[in-house]
Every structure is written in structure tokens, then in C-alpha cells.
Design an enzyme around this catalytic site. Structure first.
Site, mmCIF file in Angstrom:
data_model
loop_
_atom_site.group_PDB
_atom_site.id
_atom_site.type_symbol
_atom_site.label_atom_id
_atom_site.label_comp_id
_atom_site.label_asym_id
_atom_site.label_seq_id
_atom_site.Cartn_x
_atom_site.Cartn_y
_atom_site.Cartn_z
ATOM 1 N N TYR A 13 0.827 -1.217 0.000
ATOM 2 C CA TYR A 13 0.000 0.000 0.000
ATOM 3 C C TYR A 13 0.864 1.270 0.000
ATOM 4 O O TYR A 13 0.842 2.048 -0.967
ATOM 5 C CB TYR A 13 -0.929 -0.042 1.210
ATOM 6 N N SER A 126 6.767 3.646 12.627
ATOM 7 C CA SER A 126 5.367 3.902 12.952
ATOM 8 C C SER A 126 5.282 4.691 14.245
ATOM 9 O O SER A 126 6.126 4.530 15.146
ATOM 10 C CB SER A 126 4.652 2.557 13.129
ATOM 11 N N THR A 128 3.479 3.990 16.387
ATOM 12 C CA THR A 128 3.208 2.978 17.406
ATOM 13 C C THR A 128 4.412 2.789 18.338
ATOM 14 O O THR A 128 4.285 2.173 19.398
ATOM 15 C CB THR A 128 2.798 1.646 16.722
ATOM 16 N N TYR A 150 4.065 -6.232 17.124
ATOM 17 C CA TYR A 150 4.306 -5.393 15.941
ATOM 18 C C TYR A 150 5.070 -4.127 16.330
ATOM 19 O O TYR A 150 6.094 -3.785 15.732
ATOM 20 C CB TYR A 150 2.966 -5.041 15.270
ATOM 21 N N LYS A 154 9.012 -2.726 15.340
ATOM 22 C CA LYS A 154 9.331 -1.427 14.724
ATOM 23 C C LYS A 154 10.336 -0.668 15.586
ATOM 24 O O LYS A 154 11.279 -0.052 15.073
ATOM 25 C CB LYS A 154 8.056 -0.600 14.521
ATOM 26 N N ASN A 180 -1.630 7.763 10.895
ATOM 27 C CA ASN A 180 -2.565 6.811 10.269
ATOM 28 C C ASN A 180 -2.748 7.087 8.775
ATOM 29 O O ASN A 180 -3.441 8.043 8.411
ATOM 30 C CB ASN A 180 -3.916 6.896 10.983
ATOM 31 N N ARG A 232 -7.633 10.486 15.828
ATOM 32 C CA ARG A 232 -6.330 10.077 15.275
ATOM 33 C C ARG A 232 -5.861 11.083 14.232
ATOM 34 O O ARG A 232 -6.651 11.859 13.698
ATOM 35 C CB ARG A 232 -6.438 8.698 14.586
ATOM 36 N N ARG A 293 -12.172 -0.689 22.271
ATOM 37 C CA ARG A 293 -11.221 -1.753 21.918
ATOM 38 C C ARG A 293 -10.054 -1.698 22.901
ATOM 39 O O ARG A 293 -9.511 -0.615 23.152
ATOM 40 C CB ARG A 293 -10.729 -1.534 20.483
HETATM 41 C C1 UD1 Z 1 -3.739 0.806 15.010
HETATM 42 C C2 UD1 Z 1 -2.845 0.013 15.957
HETATM 43 C C3 UD1 Z 1 -1.448 0.604 15.883
HETATM 44 C C4 UD1 Z 1 -0.939 0.556 14.443
HETATM 45 C C5 UD1 Z 1 -1.909 1.260 13.504
HETATM 46 C C6 UD1 Z 1 -1.500 0.996 12.077
HETATM 47 C C7 UD1 Z 1 -4.207 -0.947 17.764
HETATM 48 C C8 UD1 Z 1 -4.623 -0.822 19.197
HETATM 49 N N1 UD1 Z 1 -3.397 0.048 17.317
HETATM 50 O O1 UD1 Z 1 -3.732 2.175 15.401
HETATM 51 O O2 UD1 Z 1 -0.568 -0.128 16.734
HETATM 52 O O3 UD1 Z 1 0.322 1.204 14.355
HETATM 53 O O4 UD1 Z 1 -3.227 0.729 13.687
HETATM 54 O O5 UD1 Z 1 -2.220 1.808 11.197
HETATM 55 O O6 UD1 Z 1 -4.571 -1.866 17.060
HETATM 56 N N2 UD1 Z 1 -12.020 2.164 15.165
HETATM 57 C C9 UD1 Z 1 -13.376 1.921 15.240
HETATM 58 N N3 UD1 Z 1 -13.888 0.831 14.558
HETATM 59 C C10 UD1 Z 1 -13.099 0.000 13.810
HETATM 60 C C11 UD1 Z 1 -11.705 0.275 13.728
HETATM 61 C C12 UD1 Z 1 -11.198 1.361 14.422
HETATM 62 O O7 UD1 Z 1 -14.121 2.640 15.913
HETATM 63 O O8 UD1 Z 1 -13.607 -0.969 13.227
HETATM 64 C C13 UD1 Z 1 -11.477 3.348 15.857
HETATM 65 C C14 UD1 Z 1 -10.407 3.030 16.896
HETATM 66 O O9 UD1 Z 1 -10.976 2.762 18.141
HETATM 67 C C15 UD1 Z 1 -9.559 4.310 16.858
HETATM 68 C C16 UD1 Z 1 -9.679 4.789 15.400
HETATM 69 O O10 UD1 Z 1 -10.838 4.154 14.880
HETATM 70 O O11 UD1 Z 1 -10.128 5.304 17.677
HETATM 71 C C17 UD1 Z 1 -8.476 4.401 14.551
HETATM 72 O O12 UD1 Z 1 -8.243 2.995 14.663
HETATM 73 P P1 UD1 Z 1 -7.178 2.236 13.721
HETATM 74 O O13 UD1 Z 1 -7.409 2.588 12.308
HETATM 75 O O14 UD1 Z 1 -7.204 0.791 14.085
HETATM 76 O O15 UD1 Z 1 -5.775 2.886 14.109
HETATM 77 P P2 UD1 Z 1 -5.039 3.043 15.542
HETATM 78 O O16 UD1 Z 1 -5.862 2.531 16.641
HETATM 79 O O17 UD1 Z 1 -4.595 4.462 15.625
#
Ligand code: UD1
Length: 339
Positions: A13, A126, A128, A150, A154, A180, A232, A293
Site C-alpha cells: 500500500y 510507525s 506505534t 508489531y 518497529k 494513520n 487520530r 477496543r
Molecule cells: C492501530 C494500531 C497501531 C498501528 C496502527 C496501524 C491498535 C490498538 N493500534 O492504530 O498499533 O500502528 O493501527 O495503522 O490496534 N475504530 C473503530 N472501529 C473500527 C476500527 C477502528 O471505531 O472498526 C477506531 C479506533 O478505536 C480508533 C480509530 O478508529 O479510535 C483508529 O483505529 P485504527 O485505524 O485501528 O488505528 P489506531 O488505533 O490508531
């Protein structure tokens, strides 16, 4: 600024968008990829985007002999290293696989580079790697830590590179900590394409928009944020790709090694993302509020000023552009799949 670049993970990607950006900037680029998590037709699509033939070395970073052959086949000026595993949940199930690919793979690459006399490296890291914090925007000198295997790989990758560079001053590196990534190339020929049910927000929303998934689970609406949902720092993948070009430009002109955030410094909530995507695809998107989550923070966004100061990098594309290009990509792709 001419130069020949080896782009590991260049069919993925962010890698494929970086290929397009490097080519646009005048670099000659070869892809190294094992296609474990990339579509086989990405190089063809990059040929359409760039109007030039694409060189691909099908090779795994765990194949040290294969890496040596690739470096023997050409004279590279630098490497941009993406090839890695990136699913947080899977990393908890298969820690050794993640440590092997992300850390051993990096060590193999550094050895092959050194043997070939190539000492410039841009590394895909990242945000992260930052320790969980309530203190944002997050600057590069914030405390580091990890909450997943993960993230551990990194952070370890960053440390391996710094140790190696500390012992041999021929090395110059750019470590890029992404927030992100979102969106797709304006051609709609490349974009994010997860084969499983996505864990991340943007690809999940995209699959709700195409009808592949019925509804978004909003993980918590009781966070201390303006609308209660997680905030984010989403950055357009085309901006992110340009950040790699600027990092590489700096190394090529002889600037020092650097560690920088690539983000916008601007936070958006889950509900803002959903509303922006609904505007892009032209319909309301179903969603349900679900429990928080585990491991999620309320708010997470970076301080982008160091990247601007050192590299002249500033994200230019806004949320509507991220959603519009994502929608153009996924709607075209799902049309193609339906024949
Ligand atoms: C996540 C990872 C992070 C990684 C990054 C890669 C976790 C806890 N963190 O970050 O380690 O570096 O992805 O891009 O997995 N959300 C929803 N519904 C969903 C999915 C996400 O509400 O189905 C919300 C989450 O709670 C968060 C936001 O969307 O508030 C962003 O989530 P996500 O895209 O997974 O990214 P990160 O949590 O920032």
C-alpha cells in the site's frame, strides 16, 4: 536529483504510492517484494501511472542469498525499506514470525547493503513506537515503548539501525514514524487492499461503503474527546509517499540522519471520518456503537514540525481528499471484481 533506489515492499500500500512519488521525482526505482501481502498486478498498474517499465525482484527479505543477488544485479544509491508484516492482532498470535520478518529481515538487508557498499536507508517506522501518552501532539523525543509485538519490532528496527550507524559512520538513515495513512492515488489504480476483514478504521469504513461489510462498529463513544469517539492523525498516503522522497533527497544531498514524524498534526474522530466518507460516497453509512477496543487511546496525533523544519515536509491533502480517493479506488475495484 538522480539516483537508483531499491524499494523493498514496493508493491504494498504505502510502498506502491512511494514508488510513484519517487519515479515522479526523477529517481530510478526497482521493487523488491515477495508479494505475500500485495496484488500481483501492482507493477503493471505502476507502469500505467509512471509510463515507464517497472523492474521487480521477487525476493523475501529472509532470503539472504536472494538479497545478495539483487544487490549484485545493479548499483543502488539507497534503499527505502517497507517490506514487513504489519497486522497488530496477528503479531500477538505469531510473535516469532513478526520478529523474524521485521527484525531478521532488516538485519539481512543491512548486511546485504553493507556488502554492496550502499549506506543510505529510509526506514518505514510507525507512531506505534511511542509509549502510550495523554500528552499530544507527540514530538519525536517523546518516551518510546510498545504495546504489541508489531510495535516491538518497529522499535527494535529503529534501534538496530541506530546501533549499526553508531558503529560505522558511512551510514545515513531516515527513520519515518507514520501516523494513520489513508486515501489512495488519484489515478484510482493503486490503494489499500486488505484481503481479510480490516482492523483499521479507514479500510473498514471503505468496505462498509462498498457493501462488503454491513456496518461499522464504533469502538467507544465515551472518550474524553469532543464527540466521545477516538481521535487520530490521518495522513493522505500520497503526502506520506512524498515524505519518503524528501527524506531520501536529504540523504542524497549529504544531510545527516534523521528521525521524523509523518503526520498532519490534526486529529479527526471516528464520527468525523465516517461523515467525511459518507460525503465522498454519497450515502449515509451504517454504524453501531460498540465497547472500547482494548489498548486504544482516546487521542493520538503527532507534532509535524520537525519534518517541516528538516525536510520541508508538510501534508497538503485534507480529509475529503483522503475519503474521495479511497472511495474512487474501492468503488472501481469492487466494480471490477463484480465483472
Ligand atoms: C492501530 C494500531 C497501531 C498501528 C496502527 C496501524 C491498535 C490498538 N493500534 O492504530 O498499533 O500502528 O493501527 O495503522 O490496534 N475504530 C473503530 N472501529 C473500527 C476500527 C477502528 O471505531 O472498526 C477506531 C479506533 O478505536 C480508533 C480509530 O478508529 O479510535 C483508529 O483505529 P485504527 O485505524 O485501528 O488505528 P489506531 O488505533 O490508531
Amino acid at each position: 536529483m538522480p539516483g537508483k533506489i531499491l524499494l523493498t515492499g514496493g508493491a504494498g500500500y504505502i510502498g506502491s504510492h512511494t514508488y510513484a512519488a519517487l519515479s515522479d521525482a526523477g529517481y530510478e526505482v526497482a521493487i523488491l517484494d515477495n508479494f505475500a501481502n500485495a496484488r500481483p498486478d501492482v507493477p503493471d498498474r505502476l507502469e500505467v501511472i509512471t509510463g515507464k517499465p517497472v523492474t521487480v525482484h521477487r525476493c523475501d527479505v529472509l532470503d539472504a542469498a536472494g538479497l545478495a543477488r539483487v544487490f549484485a544485479s545493479d548499483r543502488f544509491d539507497a534503499v527505502v525499506h517497507f517490506a514487513a508484516k504489519k497486522a497488530v492482532g496477528e503479531s500477538q498470535q505469531k510473535p516469532l514470525d513478526y520478529i523474524e520478518t521485521n527484525c531478521t529481515g532488516l538485519v539481512n538487508l543491512l548486511k546485504a547493503m553493507r556488502a554492496a557498499g550502499v549506506f543510505r536507508l529510509v526506514f518505514s517506522s510507525s507512531a506505534t513506537v511511542y509509549a502510550p501518552t495523554l500528552d499530544w501532539p507527540i514530538p519525536e523525543d517523546a518516551p518510546l515503548g510498545y504495546a504489541s509485538t508489531y510495535a516491538y519490532t518497529k522499535l527494535m528496527g529503529e534501534q538496530i539501525i541506530q546501533q549499526v550507524a553508531a558503529a560505522d559512520d558511512r551510514w545515513r538513515f531516515g527513520i519515518l514514524r507514520y501516523f494513520n495513512p489513508a486515501g489512495a492515488h488519484p489515478s484510482a489504480l493503486i490503494g489499500e487492499d486488505p484481503s481479510d476483514i480490516p482492523n483499521n478504521l479507514m479500510p473498514y469504513i471503505a468496505k462498509v461503503a462498498t457493501g462488503e461489510l454491513p456496518s461499522l462498529n464504533v469502538f467507544g463513544n465515551d472518550y474524553p474527546t469532543p464527540d466521545g469517539t477516538g481521535v487520530r492523525d490521518y495522513i493522505h498516503v500520497v503526502d506520506l509517499a512524498r515524505g519518503h522522497v524528501l527524506s531520501l533527497d536529504a540523504l542524497m544531498r549529504g544531510d545527516g540522519s534523521h528521525i521524523v514524524n509523518l503526520g498532519t498534526g490534526q486529529g479527526y474522530s471516528v464520527m468525523e471520518m465516517l461523515a467525511a466518507y459518507a460525503r465522498a460516497c454519497g450515502r449515509a453509512l451504517p454504524h453501531t456503537v460498540a465497547p472500547r477496543r482494548a489498548g486504544d487511546l482516546a487521542c493520538y496525533f503527532g507534532d509535524p514540525r520537525k519534518a517541516e523544519r528538516l525536510l520541508g515536509f508538510k501534508a497538503e491533502r485534507d480529509l475529503d481528499d483522503m475519503c474521495a480517493t479511497s472511495w474512487a479506488w474501492v468503488s472501481r475495484r469492487s466494480n471490477m471484481r463484480q465483472g
